[in-house]
Design a protein around this motif. Structure first.
Motif, PDB file in Angstrom:
ATOM      1  N   TRP A 428       0.806  -1.218   0.000  1.00 54.05           N
ATOM      2  CA  TRP A 428       0.000   0.000   0.000  1.00 54.05           C
ATOM      3  C   TRP A 428       0.841   1.271   0.000  1.00 54.05           C
ATOM      4  CZ3 TRP A 428      -1.930  -3.497   4.109  1.00 54.05           C
ATOM      5  CH2 TRP A 428      -3.006  -4.266   3.662  1.00 54.05           C
ATOM      6  N   GLY A 429       2.069   1.201   0.511  1.00 56.64           N
ATOM      7  CA  GLY A 429       2.862   2.420   0.573  1.00 56.64           C
ATOM      8  C   GLY A 429       4.233   2.188   1.160  1.00 56.64           C
ATOM      9  N   PHE A 454       8.598   7.523  -2.433  1.00 57.77           N
ATOM     10  CA  PHE A 454       9.979   7.960  -2.636  1.00 57.77           C
ATOM     11  C   PHE A 454      10.719   6.878  -3.393  1.00 57.77           C
ATOM     12  CE2 PHE A 454      14.255   9.232  -1.093  1.00 57.77           C
ATOM     13  CZ  PHE A 454      14.175  10.586  -1.348  1.00 57.77           C
ATOM     14  N   GLU A 455      11.706   7.275  -4.181  1.00 56.89           N
ATOM     15  CA  GLU A 455      12.404   6.338  -5.049  1.00 56.89           C
ATOM     16  C   GLU A 455      13.027   5.173  -4.265  1.00 56.89           C
ATOM     17  OE1 GLU A 455      16.678   8.743  -5.108  1.00 56.89           O
ATOM     18  OE2 GLU A 455      15.476   8.571  -6.920  1.00 56.89           O
ATOM     19  N   LYS A 461       9.114  -0.491  -9.831  1.00 56.22           N
ATOM     20  CA  LYS A 461       7.718  -0.957  -9.823  1.00 56.22           C
ATOM     21  C   LYS A 461       6.986  -0.502  -8.567  1.00 56.22           C
ATOM     22  CE  LYS A 461       8.520  -5.450  -7.602  1.00 56.22           C
ATOM     23  NZ  LYS A 461       8.273  -6.904  -7.671  1.00 56.22           N
ATOM     24  N   TRP A 462       7.698  -0.464  -7.442  1.00 60.88           N
ATOM     25  CA  TRP A 462       7.048  -0.079  -6.199  1.00 60.88           C
ATOM     26  C   TRP A 462       6.633   1.376  -6.229  1.00 60.88           C
ATOM     27  CZ3 TRP A 462       5.036  -3.692  -3.668  1.00 60.88           C
ATOM     28  CH2 TRP A 462       5.660  -4.923  -3.517  1.00 60.88           C
ATOM     29  N   VAL A 463       7.517   2.270  -6.682  1.00 62.01           N
ATOM     30  CA  VAL A 463       7.187   3.688  -6.731  1.00 62.01           C
ATOM     31  C   VAL A 463       6.000   3.925  -7.648  1.00 62.01           C
ATOM     32  CG1 VAL A 463       8.056   6.006  -7.212  1.00 62.01           C
ATOM     33  CG2 VAL A 463       9.601   4.273  -6.292  1.00 62.01           C
ATOM     34  N   GLN A 469      -1.704   4.152  -6.797  1.00 59.18           N
ATOM     35  CA  GLN A 469      -2.704   3.920  -5.750  1.00 59.18           C
ATOM     36  C   GLN A 469      -3.044   5.202  -4.991  1.00 59.18           C
ATOM     37  OE1 GLN A 469      -1.817  -0.700  -4.442  1.00 59.18           O
ATOM     38  NE2 GLN A 469      -0.566   0.913  -3.554  1.00 59.18           N
ATOM     39  N   GLY A 470      -2.045   6.068  -4.786  1.00 59.85           N
ATOM     40  CA  GLY A 470      -2.280   7.351  -4.137  1.00 59.85           C
ATOM     41  C   GLY A 470      -2.781   7.248  -2.704  1.00 59.85           C
ATOM     42  N   ILE A 471      -2.302   6.260  -1.963  1.00 57.72           N
ATOM     43  CA  ILE A 471      -2.746   6.063  -0.579  1.00 57.72           C
ATOM     44  C   ILE A 471      -1.866   6.898   0.343  1.00 57.72           C
ATOM     45  CG2 ILE A 471      -3.071   4.381   1.275  1.00 57.72           C
ATOM     46  CD1 ILE A 471      -3.445   2.250  -0.932  1.00 57.72           C
TER      47      ILE A 471
END
Length: 481
Positions: A428-429, A454-455, A461-463, A469-471
């Protein structure tokens, strides 16, 4: 005989290099042994940067540029080039191979229910999260440059307002908020931070103190016992920083005092540590010369520094809590280290949560260590209501390749022994900040985690997922009640 003389000469050379390394590399911070990193890391990343802090530059243009940027760079070399080459040789020869990250031990069953807000913030940049004031969750977003308010019951968005970059701390009383603004979230020597006072009932705002060097924490306290509230500010800075006391004077103005001058002041707690009636200050420094310092208040507006714990600059100190974790009447220290952003991130087996027990005279011994790669912040509460204190923690720099935890719940089973529960991979983040409190007024302690997209080196892929998702945060609702 020739072999014997050669061996003696070799030992002497080794000893000379080791002496040089300890002399110069231990002059500004705790000495870091060469076996903490592999040879390539010492040779290509750490030592070239350290050379500049010793006045050894690759060319005159670099020297001029760095010296103009900060007083941390010497005008003249502290040692000869040949001496520095010997130091480099010593670290490279005695370096150790980087260990492989282990598979994390524990289970993924959390006593918390994750709840995601419906409203999105793209990209999420939660540099601060607070439960409250009132029935709300308050977010500071570094990318949007906003203060955002969400309803703590259904997590719906209420309102928001623009503030400069880097809202990192919040103090409240009644309808008044005091907001700490870094000014530059990225490392900088610029004094662009400030402390803002906001009256929520009227919307009136005023800057109480400007020209702060990347402040990261502000504490309201009456340091001089004159009946009004002052502010203690941790100015993290970059190469220079300080601990600042903002004294409230009789006419409602503010007088600025520098209590201790050093970069990296990351968190502080104010309490009467020696029971003499005056408030002292415990400060964690997380930059270069890392450690925990006590500033003893003599009651006459003077503060005497005393070093309690010192850590290697490789630790990456990230948070500190003073709490009586073993219930013996003395305030202990729960400390995390996990900052891994100075160079390309490496696995560091010493990252995690440390418990230092206080013997009653402010002398500390490490009593327990919980390994957590990239550990960034911890909270201590009796989350399960069994009479002892548990620990919840986040990792901003987990080991993504081996799915190490980004959130950890350490359940105290007695005598500082812990059962570990965790989540992995940051679906999620990427959690950089957290807060605890009873969001739903059911009698137990919930947790809010703030996310910053953050990078992550070699993990794009995670960033992209976090941005899409913008959570901005998740609520971990305690399932105890």
């Amino acid at each position: 005989m020739v072999i014997g003389l050669w061996a003696v000469s070799w030992v002497k050379a080794q000893n000379a290099e080791a002496t040089l390394a300890e002399q110069y590399c231990g002059s500004c911070h705790q000495y870091t042994p060469p076996d903490m990193f592999e040879a390539a890391h010492w040779k290509t990343q750490i030592l070239p940067r350290m050379a500049q802090f010793m006045g050894i530059y690759k060319d005159s243009a670099t020297a001029v540029a760095l010296q103009r940027h900060s007083t941390a760079y010497p005008l003249a070399p502290m040692l000869s080039q040949s001496a520095f080459d010997s130091i480099t040789n010593f670290f490279v020869k005695n370096a150790a191979l980087q260990p492989a990250p282990p598979v994390f031990e524990g289970d993924t069953i959390l006593p918390f229910e994750p709840i995601i807000p419906l409203n999105k913030v793209i990209p999420p940049g939660s540099s601060m999260v607070r439960i409250g004031p009132g029935d709300q969750i308050t977010i500071g977003d570094v990318y949007a440059k906003k203060l955002l308010f969400f309803n703590s019951n259904d997590l719906s968005y209420r309102k928001g307002g623009f503030i400069d970059e880097g809202i990192v701390d919040l103090e409240t009383s009644g309808d008044t908020m005091w907001i700490t603004v870094m000014g530059s979230f990225s490392p900088s020597e610029a004094a662009q931070g400030y402390l803002l006072q906001l009256i929520t009932s009227t919307g009136n705002a005023a800057v109480i103190q400007d020209s702060l060097q990347r402040p990261v924490q502000t504490t309201r306290c009456d340091l001089d016992k004159d009946g009004d509230m002052d502010f203690l500010i941790c100015e993290f800075g970059k190469y220079t920083g300080k601990v600042t006391w903002l004294e409230q004077t009789l006419n409602g103005q503010w007088r600025r005092h520098t209590l201790f001058q050093k970069s990296g002041a990351i968190s502080a707690q104010v309490e009467d540590t020696n029971q003499d009636g005056d408030l002292d200050i415990m400060v964690l420094f997380g930059q270069a010369d890392e450690g925990i310092l006590r500033l003893l208040n003599d009651g006459q507006q003077q503060f005497e520094p005393e070093l309690l714990l010192r850590f290697s600059p490789a630790h990456g100190s990230s948070s500190m809590l003073r709490v009586d974790i073993n219930n013996d009447g003395h305030q202990d220290i729960v400390y995390t280290c996990g900052d891994n952003a100075d160079f390309a991130p490496l696995y560091k087996p010493w990252h995690g949560i440390y418990i230092y027990l206080n013997d009653g005279s402010e002398q500390y011994q490490m009593a327990h260590f919980i390994h957590l790669p990239g550990a960034y912040q911890a909270a201590v509460h009796d989350f399960d209501f069994d009479g002892d204190l548990d620990i919840a923690a986040i990792a901003f720099f987990p080991e993504y390749n081996v799915a190490s935890p980004d959130f950890l719940y350490a359940e105290n089973t007695g005598q500082l022994q812990y059962t570990l529960h965790y989540t992995t991979t940051g679906q999620w983040g990427r959690w950089i900040t957290m807060d605890t409190g009873d969001t739903d007024h059911d009698g137990d302690i919930d947790i809010v985690l703030g996310s910053m997209a953050f990078e992550v080196p070699n993990q794009p892929k995670w960033v992209n997922q976090w941005k899409k998702q913008g959570i901005p945060f998740i609520l971990l609702k305690n399932k105890r009640f």
